[in-house]
Design a protein around this motif. Sequence first.
Motif, short mmCIF file in Angstrom:
data_model
loop_
_atom_site.label_atom_id
_atom_site.label_comp_id
_atom_site.label_asym_id
_atom_site.label_seq_id
_atom_site.Cartn_x
_atom_site.Cartn_y
_atom_site.Cartn_z
N TYR A 73 10.21 10.82 12.91
CA TYR A 73 9.89 10.66 11.41
C TYR A 73 7.98 11.39 11.03
N ASP A 74 8.09 11.71 9.88
CA ASP A 74 6.87 12.36 9.30
C ASP A 74 6.81 11.44 8.17
N PHE A 75 5.61 10.50 7.85
CA PHE A 75 4.94 9.51 7.49
C PHE A 75 4.13 10.33 5.93
N LYS A 76 5.17 10.54 4.76
CA LYS A 76 4.55 10.83 3.86
C LYS A 76 4.71 10.52 2.57
N ARG A 77 4.45 11.02 1.62
CA ARG A 77 4.70 10.52 0.12
C ARG A 77 2.82 9.43 -0.36
N GLU A 78 2.03 9.69 0.79
CA GLU A 78 0.76 8.89 0.97
C GLU A 78 0.67 8.45 -0.43
N GLY A 79 0.74 7.32 -1.46
CA GLY A 79 -0.50 7.11 -2.35
C GLY A 79 0.74 6.72 -3.14
N ASP A 80 2.35 7.27 -2.80
CA ASP A 80 2.93 6.88 -4.07
C ASP A 80 4.50 5.11 -3.57
N ILE A 81 3.86 4.68 -2.62
CA ILE A 81 4.70 3.76 -2.46
C ILE A 81 4.53 2.57 -2.68
N LEU A 82 5.36 1.36 -3.33
CA LEU A 82 4.30 -0.20 -3.46
C LEU A 82 5.27 -0.83 -2.10
N ARG A 83 4.55 -1.30 -1.49
CA ARG A 83 5.00 -1.95 -0.03
C ARG A 83 4.80 -3.67 -0.64
N CYS A 84 5.28 -4.45 -1.21
CA CYS A 84 5.59 -5.63 -0.95
C CYS A 84 4.80 -6.35 0.55
N PRO A 85 3.65 -7.15 -0.09
CA PRO A 85 3.24 -8.44 0.98
C PRO A 85 4.11 -9.44 1.78
#
Length: 123
Positions: A73-85
């Motif tokens: 996998y590549d880690f992409k879209r940095e800054g565009d995903i909101l992860r629930c705590p």
Amino acid sequence: MQQVVQEVIVCKKTDLNPGEMMESTFGKHSIVVARASDGEYYAFLNRCIHQGAALSKGKICGAPEPTDNLGEYDFKREGDILRCPWHGREFDIKNEGCMLANSKFKLKNFKVKVEDENVIVYK
Ligand code: FES
């Protein structure tokens, strides 16, 4: 008679850099204002659709995407995903808050506009 909120300044443009978010309010709602990697602003109800966590306590991040090599996998879209705590469900800021794992579920989102130095949420 209850007054209906139509338009609220939720923050200043300079309050957020791309890839950041903050808590604000729209009428009686707690909201999260997020600025995506391209500098656009988005607003969502500050409540996860899973079990109600305050999303503003989560993280703006990226997401893994599969490559042509099985299992890599590549880690992409940095800054565009909101992860629930709480349990890590991830939502696409730039796609109406759709859940990455199942796009038929999405966060409640609000309309946003920018006027001068203000970020405004409106109905
Ligand atoms: S409350 Fe958000 S993933 Fe469970």
